[in-house]
Design a protein around this motif. Structure first.
Motif, PDB file in Angstrom:
ATOM      1  N   MET A  24       0.585  -1.201   0.091  1.00  0.00           N
ATOM      2  CA  MET A  24      -0.246  -0.004   0.018  1.00  0.00           C
ATOM      3  C   MET A  24       0.911   1.254   0.013  1.00  0.00           C
ATOM      4  O   MET A  24       1.638   1.343   0.992  1.00  0.00           O
ATOM      5  CB  MET A  24      -0.858   0.034   1.365  1.00  0.00           C
ATOM      6  N   ARG A  25       0.623   2.192  -0.976  1.00  0.00           N
ATOM      7  CA  ARG A  25       1.648   3.297  -1.195  1.00  0.00           C
ATOM      8  C   ARG A  25       1.533   4.154   0.222  1.00  0.00           C
ATOM      9  O   ARG A  25       2.203   4.891   0.523  1.00  0.00           O
ATOM     10  CB  ARG A  25       1.116   4.096  -2.551  1.00  0.00           C
ATOM     11  N   THR A  26      -0.055   4.284   0.587  1.00  0.00           N
ATOM     12  CA  THR A  26      -0.254   5.223   1.629  1.00  0.00           C
ATOM     13  C   THR A  26       0.564   4.743   2.894  1.00  0.00           C
ATOM     14  O   THR A  26       1.249   5.752   3.574  1.00  0.00           O
ATOM     15  CB  THR A  26      -1.683   5.324   1.793  1.00  0.00           C
ATOM     16  N   ILE A  27       0.655   3.574   3.206  1.00  0.00           N
ATOM     17  CA  ILE A  27       1.393   3.229   4.418  1.00  0.00           C
ATOM     18  C   ILE A  27       3.013   3.177   4.184  1.00  0.00           C
ATOM     19  O   ILE A  27       3.439   3.785   5.070  1.00  0.00           O
ATOM     20  CB  ILE A  27       1.130   1.617   4.491  1.00  0.00           C
ATOM     21  N   ALA A  28       3.175   3.194   2.952  1.00  0.00           N
ATOM     22  CA  ALA A  28       4.663   3.453   2.847  1.00  0.00           C
ATOM     23  C   ALA A  28       5.166   4.974   2.907  1.00  0.00           C
ATOM     24  O   ALA A  28       6.193   5.230   3.674  1.00  0.00           O
ATOM     25  CB  ALA A  28       5.056   2.909   1.446  1.00  0.00           C
ATOM     26  N   ILE A  29       4.191   5.851   2.479  1.00  0.00           N
ATOM     27  CA  ILE A  29       4.406   7.023   2.716  1.00  0.00           C
ATOM     28  C   ILE A  29       4.314   7.515   4.048  1.00  0.00           C
ATOM     29  O   ILE A  29       5.453   8.297   4.551  1.00  0.00           O
ATOM     30  CB  ILE A  29       3.333   8.064   1.871  1.00  0.00           C
ATOM     31  N   ALA A  30       3.649   7.094   4.904  1.00  0.00           N
ATOM     32  CA  ALA A  30       3.317   7.088   6.363  1.00  0.00           C
ATOM     33  C   ALA A  30       4.536   6.749   7.119  1.00  0.00           C
ATOM     34  O   ALA A  30       5.155   7.366   7.996  1.00  0.00           O
ATOM     35  CB  ALA A  30       2.134   6.725   6.832  1.00  0.00           C
ATOM     36  N   LEU A  31       5.028   5.505   6.447  1.00  0.00           N
ATOM     37  CA  LEU A  31       6.027   5.029   7.228  1.00  0.00           C
ATOM     38  C   LEU A  31       7.359   5.854   7.384  1.00  0.00           C
ATOM     39  O   LEU A  31       8.120   6.147   8.114  1.00  0.00           O
ATOM     40  CB  LEU A  31       6.264   3.632   6.759  1.00  0.00           C
ATOM     41  N   THR A  32       7.639   6.215   6.056  1.00  0.00           N
ATOM     42  CA  THR A  32       8.713   7.136   5.609  1.00  0.00           C
ATOM     43  C   THR A  32       8.560   8.383   6.415  1.00  0.00           C
ATOM     44  O   THR A  32       9.531   8.769   7.240  1.00  0.00           O
ATOM     45  CB  THR A  32       8.787   7.511   4.153  1.00  0.00           C
ATOM     46  N   ALA A  33       7.439   8.924   6.555  1.00  0.00           N
ATOM     47  CA  ALA A  33       7.307  10.388   7.493  1.00  0.00           C
ATOM     48  C   ALA A  33       7.545  10.172   9.001  1.00  0.00           C
ATOM     49  O   ALA A  33       8.072  10.688   9.649  1.00  0.00           O
ATOM     50  CB  ALA A  33       6.009  10.837   7.381  1.00  0.00           C
ATOM     51  N   ARG A  81      -5.689  12.328   2.963  1.00  0.00           N
ATOM     52  CA  ARG A  81      -6.136  13.745   2.626  1.00  0.00           C
ATOM     53  C   ARG A  81      -7.328  13.733   1.640  1.00  0.00           C
ATOM     54  O   ARG A  81      -8.258  14.545   1.518  1.00  0.00           O
ATOM     55  CB  ARG A  81      -4.977  14.450   1.883  1.00  0.00           C
ATOM     56  N   ASN A  82      -7.250  12.814   0.620  1.00  0.00           N
ATOM     57  CA  ASN A  82      -8.405  12.714  -0.354  1.00  0.00           C
ATOM     58  C   ASN A  82      -9.719  12.441   0.162  1.00  0.00           C
ATOM     59  O   ASN A  82     -10.740  12.890  -0.516  1.00  0.00           O
ATOM     60  CB  ASN A  82      -7.799  11.581  -1.527  1.00  0.00           C
ATOM     61  N   GLN A  83      -9.694  11.701   1.492  1.00  0.00           N
ATOM     62  CA  GLN A  83     -11.132  11.540   1.942  1.00  0.00           C
ATOM     63  C   GLN A  83     -11.735  12.608   2.684  1.00  0.00           C
ATOM     64  O   GLN A  83     -12.954  12.554   2.706  1.00  0.00           O
ATOM     65  CB  GLN A  83     -10.540  10.388   2.926  1.00  0.00           C
ATOM     66  N   ALA A 106     -12.433   5.831   8.678  1.00  0.00           N
ATOM     67  CA  ALA A 106     -10.881   5.451   9.028  1.00  0.00           C
ATOM     68  C   ALA A 106     -10.706   4.388   8.753  1.00  0.00           C
ATOM     69  O   ALA A 106     -11.496   3.284   8.776  1.00  0.00           O
ATOM     70  CB  ALA A 106     -10.759   5.777  10.360  1.00  0.00           C
ATOM     71  N   ASP A 107      -9.399   4.159   8.194  1.00  0.00           N
ATOM     72  CA  ASP A 107      -8.693   3.093   7.712  1.00  0.00           C
ATOM     73  C   ASP A 107      -7.855   2.525   9.050  1.00  0.00           C
ATOM     74  O   ASP A 107      -6.707   2.564   9.239  1.00  0.00           O
ATOM     75  CB  ASP A 107      -7.948   3.032   6.687  1.00  0.00           C
ATOM     76  N   TRP A 108      -8.396   1.845   9.858  1.00  0.00           N
ATOM     77  CA  TRP A 108      -7.861   1.310  11.235  1.00  0.00           C
ATOM     78  C   TRP A 108      -6.984  -0.011  10.760  1.00  0.00           C
ATOM     79  O   TRP A 108      -6.145  -0.146  11.659  1.00  0.00           O
ATOM     80  CB  TRP A 108      -8.898   0.838  12.196  1.00  0.00           C
ATOM     81  N   ASP A 109      -7.303  -0.593   9.744  1.00  0.00           N
ATOM     82  CA  ASP A 109      -6.219  -1.811   9.378  1.00  0.00           C
ATOM     83  C   ASP A 109      -4.813  -1.201   8.979  1.00  0.00           C
ATOM     84  O   ASP A 109      -3.858  -1.836   9.361  1.00  0.00           O
ATOM     85  CB  ASP A 109      -6.808  -2.692   8.270  1.00  0.00           C
ATOM     86  N   ALA A 110      -4.997  -0.098   8.343  1.00  0.00           N
ATOM     87  CA  ALA A 110      -3.702   0.664   7.781  1.00  0.00           C
ATOM     88  C   ALA A 110      -2.929   1.247   8.993  1.00  0.00           C
ATOM     89  O   ALA A 110      -1.684   1.039   9.405  1.00  0.00           O
ATOM     90  CB  ALA A 110      -4.044   1.872   6.895  1.00  0.00           C
TER      91      ALA A 110
END
Length: 64
Positions: free
Chosen positions: A1-10, A29-31, A37-41
């Motif tokens: 998941m791209r969003t998780i990778a971005i968040a992890l980097t941050a 942000r798009n939501q 909410a994506d609690w699994d993420a």
């Protein structure tokens, strides 16, 4: 998941500042204010951070 990778980097970058805690908002942000909410993420992020030895408290929020 791209969003998780971005968040992890941050988050890894933030750890350099030795935070007392990290708060994660469980929507993208798009939501905006739509969708749920994506609690699994959040759980995946926390699991990855813990597996890397990160012990900073992590607080999830969203869908309040």
């Amino acid at each position: 998941m791209r969003t998780i990778a971005i968040a992890l980097t941050a988050i890894v970058s933030l750890l350099a500042a030795a935070p007392a805690a990290i708060c994660l908002h469980a929507r993208t942000r798009n939501q905006r204010y739509r969708g749920t909410a994506d609690w699994d993420a959040v759980a995946q992020l926390v699991a990855r951070l813990r597996s890397q030895g990160v012990s900073v408290p992590i607080i999830g929020n969203g869908d309040v």
